[in-house]
Scaffold this active site. Structure first.
Site, PDB file in Angstrom:
ATOM      1  N   HIS A 176      97.459  15.714  -1.116  1.00  0.00           N
ATOM      2  CA  HIS A 176      97.743  15.370   0.280  1.00  0.00           C
ATOM      3  C   HIS A 176      96.891  14.181   0.720  1.00  0.00           C
ATOM      4  O   HIS A 176      97.348  13.301   1.440  1.00  0.00           O
ATOM      5  CB  HIS A 176      97.402  16.548   1.202  1.00  0.00           C
ATOM      6  CG  HIS A 176      98.153  17.808   0.921  1.00  0.00           C
ATOM      7  ND1 HIS A 176      97.539  18.942   0.429  1.00  0.00           N
ATOM      8  CD2 HIS A 176      99.460  18.132   1.069  1.00  0.00           C
ATOM      9  CE1 HIS A 176      98.431  19.903   0.306  1.00  0.00           C
ATOM     10  NE2 HIS A 176      99.609  19.448   0.667  1.00  0.00           N
TER      11      HIS A 176
ATOM     12  N   LEU B 228      94.925  21.568   2.508  1.00  0.00           N
ATOM     13  CA  LEU B 228      94.922  20.226   1.913  1.00  0.00           C
ATOM     14  C   LEU B 228      94.115  20.149   0.620  1.00  0.00           C
ATOM     15  O   LEU B 228      93.084  20.800   0.469  1.00  0.00           O
ATOM     16  CB  LEU B 228      94.350  19.216   2.918  1.00  0.00           C
ATOM     17  CG  LEU B 228      95.096  19.107   4.251  1.00  0.00           C
ATOM     18  CD1 LEU B 228      94.411  18.057   5.148  1.00  0.00           C
ATOM     19  CD2 LEU B 228      96.570  18.755   4.058  1.00  0.00           C
TER      20      LEU B 228
ATOM     21  N   LYS C 234      97.875  19.228  -8.730  1.00  0.00           N
ATOM     22  CA  LYS C 234      97.232  19.910  -7.600  1.00  0.00           C
ATOM     23  C   LYS C 234      98.316  20.513  -6.714  1.00  0.00           C
ATOM     24  O   LYS C 234      99.334  19.872  -6.452  1.00  0.00           O
ATOM     25  CB  LYS C 234      96.428  18.904  -6.776  1.00  0.00           C
ATOM     26  CG  LYS C 234      95.366  18.197  -7.586  1.00  0.00           C
ATOM     27  CD  LYS C 234      94.003  18.388  -6.983  1.00  0.00           C
ATOM     28  CE  LYS C 234      93.000  17.632  -7.834  1.00  0.00           C
ATOM     29  NZ  LYS C 234      91.625  18.043  -7.580  1.00  0.00           N
TER      30      LYS C 234
ATOM     31  N   GLN D  30     112.225  26.601   5.586  1.00  0.00           N
ATOM     32  CA  GLN D  30     112.375  26.237   4.177  1.00  0.00           C
ATOM     33  C   GLN D  30     111.912  27.336   3.215  1.00  0.00           C
ATOM     34  O   GLN D  30     111.836  27.121   2.011  1.00  0.00           O
ATOM     35  CB  GLN D  30     111.690  24.897   3.884  1.00  0.00           C
ATOM     36  CG  GLN D  30     110.184  24.917   3.958  1.00  0.00           C
ATOM     37  CD  GLN D  30     109.601  23.511   3.892  1.00  0.00           C
ATOM     38  OE1 GLN D  30     109.796  22.706   4.797  1.00  0.00           O
ATOM     39  NE2 GLN D  30     108.900  23.201   2.804  1.00  0.00           N
TER      40      GLN D  30
HETATM   41  P1  AMP Z   1     103.072  20.464   0.868  1.00  0.00           P
HETATM   42  O1  AMP Z   1     101.927  20.699   1.785  1.00  0.00           O
HETATM   43  O2  AMP Z   1     102.973  21.220  -0.421  1.00  0.00           O
HETATM   44  O3  AMP Z   1     104.413  20.596   1.550  1.00  0.00           O
HETATM   45  O4  AMP Z   1     102.958  18.948   0.432  1.00  0.00           O
HETATM   46  C1  AMP Z   1     102.943  17.921   1.407  1.00  0.00           C
HETATM   47  C2  AMP Z   1     103.176  16.604   0.723  1.00  0.00           C
HETATM   48  O5  AMP Z   1     102.155  16.398  -0.264  1.00  0.00           O
HETATM   49  C3  AMP Z   1     104.522  16.561  -0.033  1.00  0.00           C
HETATM   50  O6  AMP Z   1     105.099  15.278   0.128  1.00  0.00           O
HETATM   51  C4  AMP Z   1     104.100  16.812  -1.454  1.00  0.00           C
HETATM   52  O7  AMP Z   1     104.998  16.260  -2.398  1.00  0.00           O
HETATM   53  C5  AMP Z   1     102.762  16.120  -1.509  1.00  0.00           C
HETATM   54  N1  AMP Z   1     101.952  16.647  -2.604  1.00  0.00           N
HETATM   55  C6  AMP Z   1     101.706  17.955  -2.888  1.00  0.00           C
HETATM   56  N2  AMP Z   1     100.962  18.069  -4.011  1.00  0.00           N
HETATM   57  C7  AMP Z   1     100.748  16.802  -4.453  1.00  0.00           C
HETATM   58  C8  AMP Z   1     100.053  16.241  -5.564  1.00  0.00           C
HETATM   59  N3  AMP Z   1      99.424  17.015  -6.462  1.00  0.00           N
HETATM   60  N4  AMP Z   1     100.022  14.900  -5.705  1.00  0.00           N
HETATM   61  C9  AMP Z   1     100.665  14.103  -4.801  1.00  0.00           C
HETATM   62  N5  AMP Z   1     101.329  14.566  -3.723  1.00  0.00           N
HETATM   63  C10 AMP Z   1     101.382  15.890  -3.549  1.00  0.00           C
END
Ligand code: AMP
Length: 285
Positions: free
Chosen positions: A37, A33, A184, A61
């Protein structure tokens, strides 16, 4: 905060919340995280009575040559961060818990995937909608939160929910960035020191492209060319794609108009980074 590893425990939590008449917000993640997140979790906290966050690195995925095995993981640290962000239930299943047997039914996304990341990552969005569908059925959220950094993912999930009438409202959250503009991402840890200095040029290139569109450039090709040449000059990475498409339909445009996404992916030595700007020519950003 409750930490649950099994579907049965998650269902117990959801049942109790539903019985209490509580509204549930869901934040699906793959963990490791960061503030992106946590922004989703904080928004979910404000909007709902109960917040469920999932941490699951979904093998469906990832392509055969992608980073499933080496994807960064740190559940202990994540647990502390999720609790501090106000998550009520953290769902951290093992792969066998989510996929105990081969699925009798599989999902294929029919549109919005023949562009951008969908081209280089065949099957990726099929895996995304499969796990998101399972999480929606398990957590039964009123609202679910996704980052707009993954603009194509948000467009596909928007399509999933609308096409199949899922009883959930999906909320897109603006991208959280480092001070120098780099979005991020859990994958930023793969960057070398030098690449970390160059990586913010990904966002700068997109800003330049959007600026030219907002200032009146009507040719999508010219906007894309400008973005690519800036990237090639400054970002020190191999450009995978730069695309300018309608949003959220992700259709090609004859000219710059309406609501659009300017999106790019670049490859550094060990990290593939994506970023985008969703904008409207009539209203600027
Ligand atoms: P992930 O763990 O990369 O699958 O991301 C989980 C959720 O967090 C997804 O909906 C991503 O789009 C969102 N997310 C990842 N990075 C960011 C960020 N820098 N700003 C906002 N949301 C993010």
């Amino acid at each position: 905060m409750k930490v649950v590893k099994t579907v049965a425990e998650l269902k117990d939590f959801v049942r109790a919340e539903k019985n209490a008449g509580h509204q549930i917000g869901l934040v699906p993640t793959m963990g490791f995280l960061h503030e992106g997140h946590l922004a989703l979790a904080e928004k979910a906290r404000k909007d709902n009575d109960a917040v469920i966050m999932s941490i699951f690195v979904n093998p469906l995925q990832f392509g055969p040559n992608e980073d499933f095995e080496r994807y960064p993981r740190d559940v202990e640290r994540d647990t502390k961060l999720a609790a501090a962000a106000g998550v009520d239930c953290l769902f951290v299943p093992e792969v066998e818990e989510m996929y105990p047997a081969p699925s009798v039914v599989t999902m294929t996304v029919a549109a919005r995937t023949d562009k951008m990341c969908g081209v280089k990552r065949p099957g990726h969005f099929d895996g995304v909608v499969t796990v998101v569908t399972k999480l929606f059925h398990l957590a039964q959220p009123d609202k679910a939160y996704f980052g707009l950094k993954d603009a194509q993912q948000f467009a596909v999930i928007d399509g999933l929910v609308n096409s199949l009438n899922f009883p959930v409202e999906i909320i897109g959250v603006e991208t959280i960035r480092e001070e120098d503009g780099l979005a991020k991402s859990s994958r930023n840890v793969y960057l070398t020191e030098e690449e970390r200095i160059q990586a913010p040029y990904l966002q700068k290139a997109l800003q330049l492209g959007v600026q030219s569109a907002v200032q009146g450039e009507k040719s999508t090709e010219k906007v894309i060319e400008r973005t690519i040449s800036y990237l090639q000059e400054h970002a020190g990475a191999a450009v995978d794609y730069v695309e300018l498409l309608s949003y959220p339909e992700l259709e090609p445009l004859e000219q710059v108009q309406g609501k659009m996404v300017l999106a790019a992916a670049v490859n550094y030595s060990k990290a593939r980074l994506i970023d985008n700007i969703i904008f409207n020519v009539n209203e600027g950003r």
